[in-house]
Write a protein that holds these residues in place. Structure first.
Motif, short mmCIF file in Angstrom:
data_model
loop_
_atom_site.label_atom_id
_atom_site.label_comp_id
_atom_site.label_asym_id
_atom_site.label_seq_id
_atom_site.Cartn_x
_atom_site.Cartn_y
_atom_site.Cartn_z
N PHE A 10 0.86 -1.19 0.00
CA PHE A 10 0.00 0.00 0.00
C PHE A 10 0.89 1.23 0.00
CE2 PHE A 10 -2.42 -3.36 2.11
CZ PHE A 10 -3.56 -3.37 1.33
N ILE A 11 0.67 2.13 -0.95
CA ILE A 11 1.55 3.29 -1.06
C ILE A 11 0.90 4.59 -0.59
CG2 ILE A 11 3.02 2.31 -2.85
CD1 ILE A 11 1.38 3.95 -4.90
N ASP A 12 -0.29 4.53 -0.09
CA ASP A 12 -0.93 5.69 0.55
C ASP A 12 -0.09 6.06 1.77
OD1 ASP A 12 -2.54 7.35 2.14
OD2 ASP A 12 -4.37 6.29 1.64
N ASP A 13 0.26 7.35 1.93
CA ASP A 13 1.14 7.70 3.05
C ASP A 13 0.39 7.80 4.37
OD1 ASP A 13 -0.12 10.09 2.45
OD2 ASP A 13 1.68 11.30 2.67
N THR A 14 -0.93 7.72 4.36
CA THR A 14 -1.68 7.72 5.62
C THR A 14 -2.81 6.68 5.60
OG1 THR A 14 -3.08 9.51 4.79
CG2 THR A 14 -1.23 10.15 6.21
N PRO A 15 -2.49 5.42 5.35
CA PRO A 15 -3.57 4.43 5.31
C PRO A 15 -4.21 4.18 6.67
CG PRO A 15 -1.47 3.33 5.29
CD PRO A 15 -1.19 4.81 5.17
N ASN A 16 -3.47 4.49 7.74
CA ASN A 16 -4.01 4.20 9.07
C ASN A 16 -4.67 5.42 9.71
OD1 ASN A 16 -1.29 5.21 9.33
ND2 ASN A 16 -1.20 4.45 11.42
N PHE A 17 -5.06 6.38 8.89
CA PHE A 17 -5.84 7.52 9.37
C PHE A 17 -6.92 7.82 8.35
CE2 PHE A 17 -6.95 11.95 9.81
CZ PHE A 17 -7.22 12.01 11.16
N PRO A 18 -8.17 7.92 8.74
CA PRO A 18 -8.66 7.78 10.10
C PRO A 18 -8.59 6.33 10.59
CG PRO A 18 -10.49 8.14 8.61
CD PRO A 18 -9.23 8.25 7.79
N THR A 19 -8.45 6.18 11.86
CA THR A 19 -8.26 4.88 12.48
C THR A 19 -9.41 3.93 12.19
OG1 THR A 19 -6.94 5.92 14.21
CG2 THR A 19 -7.76 3.73 14.67
N ARG A 21 -11.28 3.67 9.58
CA ARG A 21 -11.14 3.12 8.23
C ARG A 21 -10.05 2.06 8.20
NH1 ARG A 21 -8.56 6.64 3.52
NH2 ARG A 21 -6.83 6.28 4.93
N PHE A 22 -8.95 2.32 8.91
CA PHE A 22 -7.83 1.38 8.95
C PHE A 22 -8.25 0.08 9.62
CE2 PHE A 22 -3.51 0.12 10.67
CZ PHE A 22 -2.98 -0.24 9.44
N GLN A 43 2.03 7.71 14.99
CA GLN A 43 1.21 8.26 16.08
C GLN A 43 -0.18 7.64 16.15
OE1 GLN A 43 2.42 9.98 13.41
NE2 GLN A 43 1.17 11.75 12.92
N TYR A 44 -0.58 6.86 15.13
CA TYR A 44 -1.89 6.23 15.14
C TYR A 44 -1.79 4.73 15.41
CZ TYR A 44 -2.99 10.69 12.99
OH TYR A 44 -3.10 12.02 12.73
N ILE A 45 -0.65 4.28 15.92
CA ILE A 45 -0.45 2.88 16.25
C ILE A 45 -0.61 2.70 17.76
CG2 ILE A 45 1.22 0.96 16.26
CD1 ILE A 45 0.33 1.71 13.44
N ASN A 46 -1.30 1.65 18.14
CA ASN A 46 -1.34 1.25 19.55
C ASN A 46 -1.24 -0.27 19.57
OD1 ASN A 46 -3.98 0.13 19.15
ND2 ASN A 46 -4.90 2.12 19.58
N ALA A 50 -1.59 -2.71 16.31
CA ALA A 50 -0.40 -3.47 15.90
C ALA A 50 -0.70 -4.97 15.87
CB ALA A 50 0.77 -3.17 16.82
N ARG A 51 -1.44 -5.45 16.86
CA ARG A 51 -1.83 -6.87 16.89
C ARG A 51 -2.69 -7.20 15.68
NH1 ARG A 51 -6.32 -9.02 17.85
NH2 ARG A 51 -7.19 -7.20 18.90
N MET A 52 -3.67 -6.34 15.39
CA MET A 52 -4.53 -6.57 14.23
C MET A 52 -3.74 -6.51 12.93
SD MET A 52 -7.99 -4.45 15.23
CE MET A 52 -8.89 -4.99 13.77
N MET A 53 -2.76 -5.62 12.87
CA MET A 53 -1.91 -5.53 11.68
C MET A 53 -1.21 -6.86 11.44
SD MET A 53 -0.34 -1.69 12.21
CE MET A 53 0.84 -1.77 10.85
N LYS A 54 -0.62 -7.40 12.51
CA LYS A 54 0.09 -8.68 12.38
C LYS A 54 -0.87 -9.80 11.98
CE LYS A 54 3.85 -11.03 12.48
NZ LYS A 54 4.97 -10.68 11.58
N GLU A 55 -2.02 -9.87 12.65
CA GLU A 55 -3.00 -10.91 12.36
C GLU A 55 -3.53 -10.82 10.93
OE1 GLU A 55 -6.00 -10.69 15.41
OE2 GLU A 55 -4.63 -11.40 16.96
#
Length: 181
Positions: A10-19, A21-22, A43-46, A50-55
């Motif tokens: 994914f090349i979007d520089d803010t895929p995890n904002f808004p949270t 949507r991510f 700054q939008y990682i907790n 992070a757990r969901m990202m890995k899963e």
């Protein structure tokens, strides 16, 4: 998946904002067996994200940290700070997500002290890889409104300000690459 694609970037520089949507994107990715890589805003990682990202298959992220010095981050008008960056990297590393952090050398106000702050962050934060890029000045960039405050002049990769020149930034970048694995 039907095309035997195994990896997504994914090349979007803010895929995890808004949270929200991510999180919806992560839930969708969990339904498949992709490995994926992306830019993310630290700054939008907790821990939960992070757990969901890995899963969901996240194997690595590109972090546009730009500076680990809080004063430089203020000059850049960033909403994050060093403490937030450290926490985000810690959360990502807890789930064994590879981190690649990018830094800018020579932003107006940069000094030996702020450079050392970046070096210390690179050495101690837990990031896996890093890149350094010299500040590139465009007269229409937001920092140009404070050009007189910083003594900023020049264009592109040929600039100077009160605390550094583009040539010095280039040398600093090489010194860091030689010093920090």
């Amino acid at each position: 998946e039907k095309m035997d694609i195994e990896n997504l970037i994914f090349i979007d520089d803010t895929p995890n904002f808004p949270t929200s949507r991510f999180i919806a994107m992560l839930k969708l990715l969990m339904q498949y067996d992709f490995k994926w890589y992306s830019f993310v805003r630290c700054q939008y990682i907790n821990d939960e994200i992070a757990r969901m990202m890995k899963e969901s298959g996240c194997d690595g992220v590109y972090l546009g940290i730009e500076s680990a010095d809080n004063q430089i981050l203020k000059y850049m008008k960033k909403a994050a700070n060093t403490k937030i960056y450290l926490k985000g990297v810690e959360d990502l590393k807890r789930y064994d997500i590879t981190t690649f952090a990018a830094f800018i050398i020579g932003f107006p106000g940069e000094t030996e002290k702020t450079i050392q702050t970046n070096i210390d962050f690179i050495k101690n934060s837990g990031i896996d890889y890093y890149s350094l890029k010299e500040f590139w000045y465009a007269p229409n960039a937001p920092i140009s409104s404070k050009a007189s405050k910083f003594g900023l002049e020049g264009f592109g990769n040929d600039w100077k300000h009160n605390t550094m020149t583009s040539q010095e930034a280039s040398h600093v970048k090489l010194d860091i690459f030689n010093e920090v694995n």
